[in-house]
Design a protein around this motif. Structure first.
Motif, PDB file in Angstrom:
ATOM      1  N   VAL A  68       0.838  -1.213   0.000  1.00  0.00           N
ATOM      2  CA  VAL A  68       0.000   0.000   0.000  1.00  0.00           C
ATOM      3  C   VAL A  68       0.869   1.258   0.000  1.00  0.00           C
ATOM      4  CG1 VAL A  68      -2.032  -1.020   1.074  1.00  0.00           C
ATOM      5  CG2 VAL A  68      -0.174  -0.169   2.511  1.00  0.00           C
ATOM      6  N   ASN A  69       0.207   2.371  -0.230  1.00  0.00           N
ATOM      7  CA  ASN A  69       0.863   3.677  -0.250  1.00  0.00           C
ATOM      8  C   ASN A  69       1.439   4.060   1.109  1.00  0.00           C
ATOM      9  OD1 ASN A  69       0.889   4.994  -2.565  1.00  0.00           O
ATOM     10  ND2 ASN A  69      -0.971   6.211  -2.232  1.00  0.00           N
ATOM     11  N   THR A  70       2.589   4.718   1.094  1.00  0.00           N
ATOM     12  CA  THR A  70       3.121   5.281   2.347  1.00  0.00           C
ATOM     13  C   THR A  70       3.509   6.734   2.070  1.00  0.00           C
ATOM     14  OG1 THR A  70       5.289   4.367   1.742  1.00  0.00           O
ATOM     15  CG2 THR A  70       3.980   3.121   3.326  1.00  0.00           C
ATOM     16  N   PRO A  78      15.204  19.106 -15.182  1.00  0.00           N
ATOM     17  CA  PRO A  78      14.391  20.021 -14.372  1.00  0.00           C
ATOM     18  C   PRO A  78      14.210  19.526 -12.934  1.00  0.00           C
ATOM     19  CG  PRO A  78      12.975  18.667 -15.732  1.00  0.00           C
ATOM     20  CD  PRO A  78      14.383  18.255 -16.061  1.00  0.00           C
ATOM     21  N   GLY A  79      15.046  18.609 -12.506  1.00  0.00           N
ATOM     22  CA  GLY A  79      14.927  18.074 -11.147  1.00  0.00           C
ATOM     23  C   GLY A  79      14.159  16.770 -11.160  1.00  0.00           C
ATOM     24  N   PHE A  80      14.356  15.992 -10.100  1.00  0.00           N
ATOM     25  CA  PHE A  80      13.674  14.697 -10.059  1.00  0.00           C
ATOM     26  C   PHE A  80      12.230  14.865  -9.605  1.00  0.00           C
ATOM     27  CE2 PHE A  80      16.213  15.015  -6.072  1.00  0.00           C
ATOM     28  CZ  PHE A  80      15.205  15.010  -5.128  1.00  0.00           C
ATOM     29  N   GLY A  81      11.365  14.006 -10.175  1.00  0.00           N
ATOM     30  CA  GLY A  81       9.987  13.928  -9.722  1.00  0.00           C
ATOM     31  C   GLY A  81       9.707  12.479  -9.377  1.00  0.00           C
ATOM     32  N   GLY A  82       8.424  12.127  -9.382  1.00  0.00           N
ATOM     33  CA  GLY A  82       8.071  10.742  -9.066  1.00  0.00           C
ATOM     34  C   GLY A  82       7.626  10.624  -7.620  1.00  0.00           C
ATOM     35  N   SER A  83       7.036   9.482  -7.349  1.00  0.00           N
ATOM     36  CA  SER A  83       6.390   9.330  -6.043  1.00  0.00           C
ATOM     37  C   SER A  83       7.378   9.000  -4.941  1.00  0.00           C
ATOM     38  CB  SER A  83       5.352   8.214  -6.139  1.00  0.00           C
ATOM     39  OG  SER A  83       6.010   7.002  -6.441  1.00  0.00           O
ATOM     40  N   CYS A  84       8.640   8.756  -5.286  1.00  0.00           N
ATOM     41  CA  CYS A  84       9.509   8.139  -4.270  1.00  0.00           C
ATOM     42  C   CYS A  84      10.657   8.996  -3.769  1.00  0.00           C
ATOM     43  CB  CYS A  84      10.062   6.843  -4.822  1.00  0.00           C
ATOM     44  SG  CYS A  84       8.725   5.717  -5.193  1.00  0.00           S
ATOM     45  N   ASP A 134       3.303   8.362   6.219  1.00  0.00           N
ATOM     46  CA  ASP A 134       1.996   8.093   6.814  1.00  0.00           C
ATOM     47  C   ASP A 134       1.777   6.580   6.757  1.00  0.00           C
ATOM     48  OD1 ASP A 134      -0.612   7.906   7.537  1.00  0.00           O
ATOM     49  OD2 ASP A 134      -1.253   9.668   6.400  1.00  0.00           O
ATOM     50  N   LEU A 135       1.781   5.965   7.920  1.00  0.00           N
ATOM     51  CA  LEU A 135       1.743   4.492   7.952  1.00  0.00           C
ATOM     52  C   LEU A 135       0.360   3.930   8.249  1.00  0.00           C
ATOM     53  CD1 LEU A 135       5.112   3.898   9.805  1.00  0.00           C
ATOM     54  CD2 LEU A 135       4.639   3.773   7.369  1.00  0.00           C
ATOM     55  N   ARG A 136      -0.671   4.778   8.112  1.00  0.00           N
ATOM     56  CA  ARG A 136      -1.986   4.291   8.542  1.00  0.00           C
ATOM     57  C   ARG A 136      -2.459   3.104   7.700  1.00  0.00           C
ATOM     58  NH1 ARG A 136      -5.855   9.318   6.942  1.00  0.00           N
ATOM     59  NH2 ARG A 136      -3.939  10.502   6.773  1.00  0.00           N
ATOM     60  N   TRP A 137      -2.100   3.096   6.395  1.00  0.00           N
ATOM     61  CA  TRP A 137      -2.600   2.008   5.551  1.00  0.00           C
ATOM     62  C   TRP A 137      -1.804   0.717   5.791  1.00  0.00           C
ATOM     63  CZ3 TRP A 137      -2.254   7.081   3.560  1.00  0.00           C
ATOM     64  CH2 TRP A 137      -3.504   7.701   3.412  1.00  0.00           C
TER      65      TRP A 137
END
Ligand code: UGA
Length: 459
Positions: free
Chosen positions: A73-75, A254-260, A89-92
Motif C-alpha cells: 500500500v501507499n506510504t 528540471p529536477g527529479f519527480g516521481g512518487s519516491c 503516513d503508515l496508517r494504511w
C-alpha cells in the motif's frame, strides 16, 4: 505481482484492493484500460490473468487462502500531525497488518513490499503477534519479511524480469527461503541478497537517496556550467567514465519527480532527526532543497529571457509526466515550473502524450480553460494578468502563437521535432527552453530560434 505470476505459473497470485473501480479496471478485457500505463504490462497481464493472476475485492478471503501476503500500500508523506511534511503516513500499512492479523489462517509469511521507514517491521510484528496470542487465534502464526521494490517506472517490466538484485530481509530462515524460491524461478541466486530486517528497510530508502543525490549534484553543476561556459553533458561524460562514479543518473534536467525520491529522502531526514543525528538530516535535506531550487530557477530563467515578463504570453509546455514512458505526474517538475509561470500570468498550452487533462488540472489546482484563438489577440484573462492553461493533443497547436517552447519531459517525439516548420507558427523572437537535452541545438538555431539548454554555458 503480475510479473511473479508471469514467471511462476505454479504460483497463484491474487491482487486485492478495496476500490472496486480499480479492480474492475484491472479486470477490463480492454487492456488499454489498465489503471497504470507501463510499457509491456498489458502483455504480462494478458498472459497470466485468469490463469494464475486474479484481481479481486475479496480481501479477507484472499488473505485466508494465502501462504504469503505482500503489503503493497501507499506510504505517502504525512500532511499533518507529528512529522508532517517528512514522516511517512503508515496508517494504511497498519490497517493492512491488522486485517492480515484478523483474517489469516495457519502460518502466513507477511512481506513488506511498500517502502517503509526503518523499524516499521517492529510495529507489523507487534500487531501480528498479538493475533497469535489471542484466544480465537486458531493457531495463526506469522513470519515478517522485508522485500523492497527497486523497479523504476517506464522500465518496470524489464527491471523486474532482470533485476540488479532482489533484497530479502528477515530473521526466519525458512520464510526467507520460501520467498527466495519464488524469485529463484527467474532471478540468478547470486542476485538474491539476504539481510536482516532493518538493513533491508534502510537499504530501500538509502538507494533512492543516493540516486536522488546524484541528480541534485549534477543539477547544481549544471547551474555552474551555465555561469562558467562549461557544458554539463561534457562534464557528466568526463566524470561518468570514471568507473568509480559510473555514467548513470548524471542527466541534468528540471529536477527529479516521481512518487519516491522526495518522499523517501524526507523520511530519511525525519528518521535522522528522530535518532538524534541533525547534521546527517541536514545533509540529506539539501538534496531536496537543491531539487526545488532547480525547478524555481528554470521558471525564473524563462521569465528573464522573455524580457522579464510572461504576463499574457503564450508558452508551450511539452511534457507533464515526471519522466518519459509513464502517465505518472506525482511530484513532476512540470507542476512547480508551470505553477510559477501561471503565477506570472502566463498562458500555457500543455502537451503530454499520456497524461490526461483532468490530472493536470488536479496537479495545478486550476481547471483548464478553452484554447484561445491564436489569431484573435490576447484574451480577457491574458490582459488581466491571470495565468491560464489548456491541454493540446498535437504539438503544432501547442506551439501556435507561442513565444517559447519549454520541454520538461524527455518523450521520444520531442527529439525529432521539425523546428524549421514550428518556428513559423511562433511569435518572434521566440525561444526553446530544453530542460531535458533532447533537441539538436544546430537544428533549433538554424531555424532562427533562441535556445537555452540546461547546463550549457556560453563558451
Ligand atoms: C525510482 C528509482 O530509480 C527506483 O529504483 C525505485 O524503485 C523507485 O524510484 C521507487 O522507489 O519506487 P522512478 O521514480 O520510477 O524510480 O524513476 P527514475 O528513473 O529513478 O527517475 C526519477 C526522476 O529522476 C525522474 O523525474 C527522472 O526524470 C529524474 N532523473 C533521472 C534525472 O533528472 N536525471 C537522471 O539522470 C535520472
Amino acid at each position: 505481482m503480475a510479473v511473479i505470476a508471469d514467471q511462476c505459473p505454479d504460483v497463484q497470485v491474487t491482487v486485492v484492493d478495496i476500490n472496486q473501480n480499480r479492480i474492475d479496471a484491472w479486470n477490463d478485457s480492454d487492456l488499454s484500460k489498465l489503471p497504470v500505463y507501463e510499457p509491456g504490462l498489458d502483455a504480462v497481464v494478458q498472459r497470466s490473468r485468469g490463469r494464475n493472476l486474479f484481481f479481486s475485492t475479496g480481501v479477507d478471503e484472499a488473505i485466508a487462502a494465502a501462504d504469503m501476503v505482500f503489503i503493497s500500500v501507499n506510504t505517502p508523506t504525512k500532511t499533518k500531525g507529528l512529522g508532517a511534511g517528512q514522516a511517512s503516513d503508515l496508517r494504511w500499512v497498519e490497517a493492512c497488518a491488522r486485517q492480515v492479523a484478523q483474517s489469516a489462517q495457519g502460518h502466513t509469511i507477511v512481506v513488506e513490499k511498500s517502502t517503509l521507514p526503518v523499524r516499521t517491521a517492529e510495529a507489523v510484528k507487534a500487531i501480528l503477534s498479538a493475533a497469535e496470542q489471542s484466544v480465537d487465534s486458531s493457531q495463526r502464526t506469522f513470519s515478517v519479511l522485508s522485500n523492497p521494490e527497486f523497479l523504476a517506472e517506464g522500465t518496470a517490466i524489464s527491471d523486474l524480469e532482470s533485476p540488479d538484485r532482489v533484497l530479502i530481509g528477515g530473521e526466519d530462515v525458512v520464510a526467507i527461503d520460501a520467498l527466495a524460491s519464488v524469485y529463484a524461478q527467474w532471478v540468478p541466486q547470486d542476485r538474491i541478497l539476504r539481510t536482516n530486517l532493518w538493513s533491508s528497510e534502510l537499504s530501500k530508502l538509502t538507494a533512492n537517496a543516493f540516486l536522488a543525490q546524484r541528480i541534485s549534484s549534477i543539477n547544481s553543476v549544471a547551474a555552474l556550467c551555465e555561469a562558467t561556459g562549461a557544458d554539463v553533458r561534457e562534464v557528466a561524460k568526463a566524470i561518468g567514465t570514471d568507473s568509480r562514479i559510473g555514467p548513470k543518473f548524471l542527466q541534468a534536467g528540471p529536477g527529479f519527480g516521481g512518487s519516491c525520491f522526495q518522499k523517501d529522502i524526507l523520511n530519511l531526514v525525519y528518521l535522522c532527526r528522530h535518532f538524534g543525528l541533525p547534521d546527517v538530516a541536514d545533509y540529506w535535506e539539501a538534496v531536496v532543497k537543491v531539487n526545488t531550487w532547480q525547478q524555481h530557477r528554470i521558471a525564473r530563467l524563462v521569465v528573464q529571457k522573455l524580457f522579464g515578463t510572461v504576463t499574457g504570453k503564450r508558452l508551450a509546455i511539452l511534457g507533464f509526466a515526471f519522466k518519459a514512458d509513464t502517465n505518472d505526474t506525482r511530484e513532476a517538475p512540470a507542476i512547480r515550473i508551470s505553477k510559477d509561470l501561471l503565477d506570472e500570468g502566463a498562458q500555457l498550452a500543455i502537451h503530454d502524450p499520456q497524461v490526461d487533462s483532468q490530472q493536470i488540472a488536479r496537479d495545478l489546482k486550476l481547471p483548464a480553460s478553452t484554447a484561445p484563438d491564436a489569431e484573435a489577440g490576447p484574451t480577457r484573462a491574458a490582459l488581466s494578468g491571470e495565468g491560464t492553461w489548456w491541454p493540446t493533443d498535437d504539438i503544432a497547436s501547442a506551439v501556435q502563437g507561442a513565444d517559447a517552447v519549454i520541454i520538461l519531459t524527455e518523450w521520444s517525439q520531442y527529439r525529432s521535432l521539425d523546428w524549421s516548420v514550428l518556428v513559423s507558427l511562433m511569435r518572434q523572437p521566440a525561444w526553446v527552453f530544453d530542460a531535458r537535452s533532447v533537441v539538436i541545438p544546430a537544428e533549433v538555431e538554424a531555424a532562427g530560434l533562441n535556445l537555452w539548454r540546461v547546463g550549457e554555458g556560453e563558451p
